[in-house]
Every structure is written in C-alpha cells, then in structure tokens.
Design a protein around this motif. Sequence first.
Motif: not given
Length: 297
Positions: A197-204
């Motif tokens: 729900a909060g989205g993914l970090d930059a790498a993922r």
Amino acid sequence: MSAPEGDRLRIAVQKSGRLSAPSLELLTAVGLGFAPAGDRLFCAGENAPVDLLRVRDDDIPGLVADGGCDLGIVGADVLGEFAAGAGVRPPSLLRELGFGRCRLAIALPQGLNWSGPASLAGLRIATSHPRHLAAWLRANAVAAEIVTLSGAVEIAPRLGRADAVCDLVSSGATLAANALREVATVATSQAVLVGRAGGLDAARAAIAGPLLQRLDAVLGVRGSRLVLCQAAREALPALLPLLPEVSTHTVTAIEGDPERISLQALCRRAPDWPALEALRGAGARDLLVLPVERMLA
C-alpha cells in the motif's frame, strides 16, 4: 542477474489451486524464470532479481500488506475478504489480470424456495467468505446466521451444518453435483496483482517498473489476433467492416502490382470461421490468423 537480498523483488503466488498455473504462465510471459519449485515454498529467480513465494491464496494479502512480499497475485474475492477486516491496511490493487474469473454466489438445496434475499432470513449459511456475506446480508436487510468454514462449503447442507451456502462458482458443476442451485450473486472475482500500500523503495521500484510495463504489453493483447491477407485495393472498404474489433490496421502496396494490397490488422478477438469466409467472399486471399503474445507501443 544477482542482487543483494534487500534489492530483490519478491512475488507471492498461490502454491496450488485454480490460480496457480495461470499465475506462473503469466510470470513466464513477462520474461521471468525461476529455479524448479517441486514442493518448495521459495523459488529463486534465475534471470532477474525477482524471487517467488508459493503459499496459500488466503495468506497472500497479508504477506504483501506486512511487507513479507512486494507483489502478489491473488483472487479479488480473497483480497476483498482481507480488506474488510478491522484495523488492516490492505495491499493496493495494481492490475486486473483477466483469468480465474468466478463469482461468489448464494446457493440453496433444490427443495428450498427462493423469492429473493428475504428467503434467507433465519437460515444458516455456510461460507469461507464471512465478511463478503455479512456485508451482502446487511445491504439486503437480512438477518441470517453465518457458519464460517475453511473448505468443503458445498457439502455443509448435506452434513446438516447449514441450510444454504455462499461459495465461489465458476461453471456451477460442483453446485449441481451437490444438489444445490445458484440464486444470487454476492460478488464477482478474478485474479489481480497487488502491491504494498505504501509503495516500494527505490531499488525494488526500479525492478517492478519494467515488469509492470511487460505485464501491460502481455495483458493488452491477450486474446488478440493478427490477421494478414492480400486483396484488390478496391476491396478494402468491404474488408475492414468484416474484421472483428480492429484496434489498428496497415495497408501496404504489393510491389509490382499497384492494384493489389497487403492488409495487416490487429483484432482484439479472433475471427471465427464465418468471419473468415465472409472476408474471402469479399476478395481477401491468403488469409492468415496469428496469435499475439505481447506488444510494446
């Protein structure tokens, strides 16, 4: 391609059941390969920093919601049941995938009368989707007892555990085999792709972005066909209306014969035999119908 554990994407899919094989086929279609699974729950990605977790369908929304997995393929019915729980933040719905279509339906034994939702008042209804059913009963102002079962819902009336059932229905064969008839639809379902729900970090996110683009390239043409033929140029106005759901077409002159053309048309569904015969009758020759696996705009 290898990557540190923290820079790898993890996708949850159903280990066994109606969504298992189509989910793996879809992941293969977008170019992912995994080490042979066997009975293992975890499968390492072989050609991308993407790993697979094979689990129970009911566990997928929770795994994605709490960050154990980044993406998941799950039935919309299971996602909705999870989202209706108190105090939970469900995963985000990213894509509808178009397979595993079914419906959550109310079914009664053959001898029980049905004149609308009020017929369920006071009855015991067995289901593995109690939150969906409770919401439907509230919406229809019906007071009934919900009997929650984890499986074998369709045999509950025979066992004396319920008077009716609320169960997933695809063809209806299972209901018929248990002397039940479908009377109302509570919800519809299909496979969906969900993400945190909060989205993914930059790498993922950098890994997921191209995968979603590939997914759209596959889903956008699913069921489509490429129709190729040759014809006299003057036949073109008669041919185009005969093609089913054309999204785009290209006309090319045939070298050495300016009065004949080659027609290439992308159709959203396959032309049936009557359509092909009509095209031939309108002047098309050398008709070819080819499947379309993916398309990048």
